[in-house]
Design a protein around this motif. Structure first.
Motif, PDB file in Angstrom:
ATOM      1  N   LEU A 197      27.140  -6.449   5.563  1.00  0.00           N
ATOM      2  CA  LEU A 197      26.371  -7.585   6.076  1.00  0.00           C
ATOM      3  C   LEU A 197      24.951  -7.168   6.446  1.00  0.00           C
ATOM      4  CD1 LEU A 197      26.324 -10.550   6.998  1.00  0.00           C
ATOM      5  CD2 LEU A 197      27.237  -9.786   9.199  1.00  0.00           C
ATOM      6  N   LEU A 201      26.806 -17.226  10.468  1.00  0.00           N
ATOM      7  CA  LEU A 201      27.609 -17.547   9.293  1.00  0.00           C
ATOM      8  C   LEU A 201      28.757 -18.457   9.695  1.00  0.00           C
ATOM      9  CD1 LEU A 201      27.893 -13.924   7.833  1.00  0.00           C
ATOM     10  CD2 LEU A 201      26.540 -15.761   6.829  1.00  0.00           C
ATOM     11  N   GLN A 225      23.124 -12.502  12.823  1.00  0.00           N
ATOM     12  CA  GLN A 225      23.466 -13.167  11.569  1.00  0.00           C
ATOM     13  C   GLN A 225      24.342 -14.360  11.912  1.00  0.00           C
ATOM     14  OE1 GLN A 225      22.532 -12.300   8.486  1.00  0.00           O
ATOM     15  NE2 GLN A 225      21.618 -10.274   8.836  1.00  0.00           N
ATOM     16  N   ARG A 272      24.789 -10.838   3.831  1.00  0.00           N
ATOM     17  CA  ARG A 272      25.915 -11.730   3.600  1.00  0.00           C
ATOM     18  C   ARG A 272      27.194 -10.907   3.581  1.00  0.00           C
ATOM     19  NH1 ARG A 272      23.510 -10.362  -0.903  1.00  0.00           N
ATOM     20  NH2 ARG A 272      24.705  -9.878  -2.770  1.00  0.00           N
ATOM     21  N   GLU A 273      28.335 -11.581   3.564  1.00  0.00           N
ATOM     22  CA  GLU A 273      29.618 -10.915   3.539  1.00  0.00           C
ATOM     23  C   GLU A 273      30.185 -10.927   2.133  1.00  0.00           C
ATOM     24  OE1 GLU A 273      31.609 -13.268   6.582  1.00  0.00           O
ATOM     25  OE2 GLU A 273      31.540 -11.521   7.904  1.00  0.00           O
ATOM     26  N   ASP A 328      31.944 -14.116   1.101  1.00  0.00           N
ATOM     27  CA  ASP A 328      31.098 -15.201   0.621  1.00  0.00           C
ATOM     28  C   ASP A 328      30.854 -15.061  -0.879  1.00  0.00           C
ATOM     29  OD1 ASP A 328      30.849 -16.040   3.262  1.00  0.00           O
ATOM     30  OD2 ASP A 328      29.079 -14.794   3.599  1.00  0.00           O
ATOM     31  N   GLU A 329      30.609 -13.831  -1.318  1.00  0.00           N
ATOM     32  CA  GLU A 329      30.362 -13.590  -2.733  1.00  0.00           C
ATOM     33  C   GLU A 329      31.614 -13.870  -3.555  1.00  0.00           C
ATOM     34  OE1 GLU A 329      27.234 -12.294  -4.285  1.00  0.00           O
ATOM     35  OE2 GLU A 329      26.851 -13.466  -2.490  1.00  0.00           O
TER      36      GLU A 329
END
Length: 330
Positions: free
Chosen positions: A295, A254, A252, A300-301, A304-305
């Motif tokens: 993740l 990022l 991943q 995603r983490e 991030d949200e």
């Protein structure tokens, strides 16, 4: 189980906030919903606490149906809301006394319980102080004491430590664990803090209204297998692409970081550094964490949200301010 949920759905027009969720919570368990803002955690708690009707599905708390028997459910639960709900102009004891009257507790019963709970959350010496003089952590502890005053079977904690410093968060969780051990209460909590979720006996990871995994924190991390390697590089995207194409891995990428799971970091890292060493700025090896679990499941983490949600809220506030300015100008 003290909580039983079957195929629960909550829709707001075209938006599905809770999407076909089923789970059960055992008596005496600390059960957590882990996920970003907007995942459906608070909506689920509001349904279980009879504050919102479900669109479909069933939910029972303490054997009572949340739709058909809401008053029976309310007698069996305590709740600490995400937003403060104490009267800041009343003292700690006056807030508790008001709650006791609402639940029909007798005077002797109230005195015994309030004294024990105030001692338990470390506020016995501040019972006569107005809540407006309390810190955020003290208010949270008082809200927890108030939620337990009528001896509920289930205590709902909706983001109980949001906005508090790490030391205060740790202290509150120490109190919650002590309460569970001493009183035998079931705790159902929501959080987007990974370290907080480690306090739970079991965790349901929620994403876009759906439960994507449910198990103990240890089993969730163990399920990933192997080791986690996290490296930072200005060429993170290119490294991730080469690792996928040439080594059959699933990294991943990022923000300049590359995160990947490998069966054995001790044998993998020397080969990694031989190939990419000059491009790697830093390297970390550790066992999988709940961050990696989230993740791996969502791509995603949570951070991030949270950032996206905060940006959206700020954009909405700016738009509202511009609209107000135009109206005043007109």
């Amino acid at each position: 189980p003290v909580i039983e949920v079957e195929r629960l759905v909550k829709r707001y027009g075209p938006l599905t906030a809770v999407d076909d969720c089923s789970f059960a919570v055992e008596r005496g368990e600390i059960f957590g919903f882990l996920g970003p803002n907007g995942a459906g955690k608070t909506t689920t708690i509001q349904i279980l606490a009879t504050l919102l009707p479900p669109t479909s599905g069933t939910a029972r708390v303490g054997g009572s149906d949340v739709v058909r028997e809401p008053f029976a459910v309310r007698r069996k639960i305590g709740i600490v809301f995400q937003d403060p709900s104490l009267d800041s102009e009343l003292t700690a004891e006056e807030n508790l006394r008001l709650h006791a009257r609402l639940y029909g507790l007798g005077w002797a019963e109230y005195r015994e319980r309030s004294e024990r709970l105030l001692r338990m959350v470390g506020l016995a010496d501040r019972r006569a102080s107005k809540v407006r003089t309390f810190s955020g952590g003290m208010r949270r502890r008082l809200e927890i004491a108030r939620g337990l005053l009528h001896h509920p079977q289930v205590l709902f904690l909706d983001e109980p430590t949001v906005g508090l410093d790490p030391q205060t968060r740790a202290a509150i969780w120490q109190h919650v664990r002590e309460l569970r051990d001493e009183v035998g209460i079931t705790v159902f909590m929501t959080t987007h803090y990974m370290d907080e979720a480690e306090n739970c006996d079991r965790v349901a990871i929620m994403d876009h209204g759906r439960i994507v995994a449910l198990d103990s924190p240890a089993n969730l991390k163990r399920g990933l297998g192997g080791d986690v390697v996290r490296l930072r590089s200005a060429k993170g995207e290119a490294i991730a692409q080469r690792l996928a194409a040439e080594h059959g891995l699933a990294p991943q990428a990022l923000d300049g970081q590359v995160v990947l799971r490998v069966p054995d970091a001790a044998t993998f890292v020397p080969r990694l550094m031989a190939e990419f060493g000059r491009e790697v700025e830093s390297l970390e090896i550790r066992q999988p964490s709940l961050d990696e679990v989230f993740l791996a499941l969502t791509g995603r983490e949570i951070r991030d949200e949270e950032l996206s949600a905060r940006d959206a809220a700020q954009a909405a506030m700016r738009a509202h301010a511009r609209m107000g300015a135009r109206r005043r100008g007109g």
